[in-house]
Each structure stands twice: as C-alpha cells, then as structure tokens.
Design a protein around this motif. Structure first.
Motif, PDB file in Angstrom:
ATOM      1  N   VAL A   1       0.855  -1.192   0.000  1.00  0.00           N
ATOM      2  CA  VAL A   1       0.000   0.000   0.000  1.00  0.00           C
ATOM      3  C   VAL A   1       0.886   1.236   0.000  1.00  0.00           C
ATOM      4  O   VAL A   1       1.671   1.463   0.927  1.00  0.00           O
ATOM      5  CB  VAL A   1      -0.929   0.017   1.231  1.00  0.00           C
ATOM      6  CG1 VAL A   1      -1.792   1.282   1.233  1.00  0.00           C
ATOM      7  CG2 VAL A   1      -1.800  -1.233   1.265  1.00  0.00           C
ATOM      8  N   LEU A   2       0.744   2.040  -1.059  1.00  0.00           N
ATOM      9  CA  LEU A   2       1.444   3.318  -1.169  1.00  0.00           C
ATOM     10  C   LEU A   2       0.381   4.406  -1.095  1.00  0.00           C
ATOM     11  O   LEU A   2      -0.392   4.592  -2.037  1.00  0.00           O
ATOM     12  CB  LEU A   2       2.235   3.395  -2.475  1.00  0.00           C
ATOM     13  CG  LEU A   2       3.333   2.335  -2.637  1.00  0.00           C
ATOM     14  CD1 LEU A   2       4.017   2.470  -3.995  1.00  0.00           C
ATOM     15  CD2 LEU A   2       4.361   2.429  -1.518  1.00  0.00           C
ATOM     16  N   SER A   3       0.344   5.102   0.013  1.00  0.00           N
ATOM     17  CA  SER A   3      -0.757   6.025   0.288  1.00  0.00           C
ATOM     18  C   SER A   3      -0.385   7.465  -0.013  1.00  0.00           C
ATOM     19  O   SER A   3       0.754   7.783  -0.363  1.00  0.00           O
ATOM     20  CB  SER A   3      -1.194   5.885   1.745  1.00  0.00           C
ATOM     21  OG  SER A   3      -0.142   6.219   2.609  1.00  0.00           O
ATOM     22  N   GLY A   4      -1.372   8.341   0.179  1.00  0.00           N
ATOM     23  CA  GLY A   4      -1.166   9.750  -0.112  1.00  0.00           C
ATOM     24  C   GLY A   4      -0.314  10.471   0.905  1.00  0.00           C
ATOM     25  O   GLY A   4       0.239  11.544   0.612  1.00  0.00           O
ATOM     26  N   HIS A   5      -0.183   9.914   2.110  1.00  0.00           N
ATOM     27  CA  HIS A   5       0.637  10.517   3.164  1.00  0.00           C
ATOM     28  C   HIS A   5       1.234   9.390   3.998  1.00  0.00           C
ATOM     29  O   HIS A   5       0.583   8.370   4.228  1.00  0.00           O
ATOM     30  CB  HIS A   5      -0.202  11.427   4.063  1.00  0.00           C
ATOM     31  CG  HIS A   5      -0.908  12.535   3.347  1.00  0.00           C
ATOM     32  ND1 HIS A   5      -0.352  13.784   3.174  1.00  0.00           N
ATOM     33  CD2 HIS A   5      -2.118  12.570   2.739  1.00  0.00           C
ATOM     34  CE1 HIS A   5      -1.200  14.545   2.497  1.00  0.00           C
ATOM     35  NE2 HIS A   5      -2.281  13.829   2.219  1.00  0.00           N
ATOM     36  N   GLY A   6       2.445   9.602   4.472  1.00  0.00           N
ATOM     37  CA  GLY A   6       3.035   8.646   5.394  1.00  0.00           C
ATOM     38  C   GLY A   6       3.729   7.484   4.720  1.00  0.00           C
ATOM     39  O   GLY A   6       3.865   7.434   3.492  1.00  0.00           O
ATOM     40  N   PRO A   7       4.180   6.512   5.535  1.00  0.00           N
ATOM     41  CA  PRO A   7       4.997   5.409   5.032  1.00  0.00           C
ATOM     42  C   PRO A   7       4.171   4.346   4.317  1.00  0.00           C
ATOM     43  O   PRO A   7       2.948   4.290   4.445  1.00  0.00           O
ATOM     44  CB  PRO A   7       5.621   4.829   6.303  1.00  0.00           C
ATOM     45  CG  PRO A   7       4.579   5.084   7.354  1.00  0.00           C
ATOM     46  CD  PRO A   7       3.986   6.427   7.000  1.00  0.00           C
ATOM     47  N   GLN A   8       4.873   3.509   3.570  1.00  0.00           N
ATOM     48  CA  GLN A   8       4.198   2.389   2.929  1.00  0.00           C
ATOM     49  C   GLN A   8       3.859   1.322   3.958  1.00  0.00           C
ATOM     50  O   GLN A   8       4.422   1.245   5.042  1.00  0.00           O
ATOM     51  CB  GLN A   8       5.066   1.800   1.816  1.00  0.00           C
ATOM     52  CG  GLN A   8       6.197   0.913   2.259  1.00  0.00           C
ATOM     53  CD  GLN A   8       6.912   0.290   1.071  1.00  0.00           C
ATOM     54  OE1 GLN A   8       7.273   0.963   0.102  1.00  0.00           O
ATOM     55  NE2 GLN A   8       7.141  -1.002   1.127  1.00  0.00           N
ATOM     56  N   THR A   9       2.900   0.494   3.592  1.00  0.00           N
ATOM     57  CA  THR A   9       2.485  -0.603   4.447  1.00  0.00           C
ATOM     58  C   THR A   9       2.036  -1.738   3.534  1.00  0.00           C
ATOM     59  O   THR A   9       2.308  -1.724   2.339  1.00  0.00           O
ATOM     60  CB  THR A   9       1.372  -0.146   5.426  1.00  0.00           C
ATOM     61  OG1 THR A   9       1.035  -1.207   6.301  1.00  0.00           O
ATOM     62  CG2 THR A   9       0.134   0.334   4.706  1.00  0.00           C
TER      63      THR A   9
END
Length: 236
Positions: free
Chosen positions: A198-206
């Motif tokens: 998961v590459l999100s709009g803010h913050g680190p990947q998960t």
C-alpha cells in the motif's frame, strides 16, 4: 518495475513516478504542492519520459502542481469527474470562502488536456496497467490505482487518502462521508491479497496484511461493525 516516490510541500503529500524500468515512459501520481521540482529530479535521475498524470482525488495538496507538470511534459491529467471542479476551485473543496488566502500564491486550474476516470477501468499507460477503483468517502471522486503482481514485485495499491498505515482519510471536508469511506474500505481494500503493498497519499508504505491485522478501522470493517473507532485520521 520502478516506483520513485517522495513527500512534497506543506502537507507532505506523496507523489509517485511509476515506470516499467528506468529509461522508459512513466506515469506521475498526485503531483501536489511544490511537487514539480521533485518530479523533474526523478525524471532526470531515472531517465524517464512522463506520458500522463493520474490523480487519486482533487484536494489541492494532491493536485497543486498538475498544471506545471502537465505543461512541462505536454501530457494529460486523469481525474474522476466528481472531483474535477476542485482543480479550478480548491477553496470550495475545502469549505473556505472565496478570496481567503490558500497557502500563498498557488497556480490553480486545469491543464490543457483533462480526461475522466471511471470505476473498473484499466488504464494502459507507459507499458503499465492501472486498475481504477472508485472509492468515495474522503471525497466524492476519490479513486485508487492497482498494479498487478510483476516478476520482481508483489501487487501495488496506490490508496490516495482512503487508507494509510494505521489510519484512514478524514471525512469532515465537503464531499466527505464516513459511511461511504467505510464502504470503500470494505469493497476496495478487503478483497486485496495480504502481500499487496500500500502506497498512500501521506506517510509510510504498508501492506494490506499489516493493515488487516492492526488498522482499527479496517479491522472493524472486516467484522462488519460501524465507525465507533476513536483513532486519528489523516489527509488534508
């Protein structure tokens, strides 16, 4: 597969450049506030040729650099029609009165070529196949982009401001709706494989597996409960 990402501007919005490999065509995802220099640096570093900008939603922290980036490379921008108005009227999208200062002088408006996204469409751009999922809740026109598993990487999910590491997007701005967001989490996120990055709009990947196990909102959706979680949410 090459994915070059960096946080940009006052809101630390993640912008991504995605290509089959260095030296090839690429897609730019969410060039937000002050993202243009980072885009150009990544283009030079990896010898990329942008062919399109694709947008997870219309908030100014995700679209502020669309006009200069599209103009510099003569490429179209793709956005869901429900969020298209935000490119030209970001203050309305944030519930602010027209004329109130918005992060100083920002160049807002549409690029010359705007194309509209729809749920379930597979965009074939730069040798990639991006699957679009309409995921309202943070905004009415929020979408996500999925990339299938490749030889060297697991599936990738660009979640925008729908899902973050440990959190979800806020719903208190115009067009936000918690019930819609929870439905989007259940419909769009839960069916994904645990290995999905998961590459999100803010913050680190998960990963979906990590969020399924630890994200309080996703855990509640998974067991069919409502939104009684008292945990921070993110996004502009």
């Amino acid at each position: 597969m090459l994915i070059a990402g960096f946080p940009a501007g006052a809101w630390g919005t993640n912008c991504y450049l995605v290509a089959p490999a260095a030296g090839e065509e690429c897609v730019i995802i969410d060039p937000g506030h002050q993202a243009a220099p980072g885009v150009e640096e990544a283009v030079r570093k990896h010898r990329l040729k942008p062919v399109a900008v694709v947008l997870t939603h219309g908030h100014i922290d995700h679209v502020a650099s669309v006009v200069p980036v599209c103009g510099a490379h003569d490429v179209p921008a793709w956005i869901h029609p429900d969020d298209r108005y935000m490119m030209s009227d970001p203050e309305k999208a944030l519930g602010r009165s027209i004329g109130m200062p918005l992060m100083g002088e920002l160049t807002v408006g549409e690029p010359d070529d705007v194309r509209e996204l729809a749920d379930g469409v597979k965009l074939e751009l730069a040798g990639l196949e991006l699957t679009v999922a309409h995921a309202p809740g943070h905004t009415k026109g929020s979408v996500t982009f999925g990339l299938p598993e490749a030889a060297d990487i697991p599936p990738v999910f660009f979640s925008g401001d729908l899902l973050f590491a440990g959190s979800i997007g806020r719903t208190d701005l115009p067009g936000g709706d918690m019930a819609d967001l929870l439905d989007s989490l259940a419909r769009v996120c839960l069916p994904l494989d645990d290995s999905t990055v998961v590459l999100s709009g803010h913050g680190p990947q998960t990963t979906i597996g990590q969020e399924r196990a630890t994200n309080p909102y996703l855990r509640q959706v998974a067991v069919g409960q409502g939104a009684d979680v008292d945990a921070p949410r993110r996004g502009m």
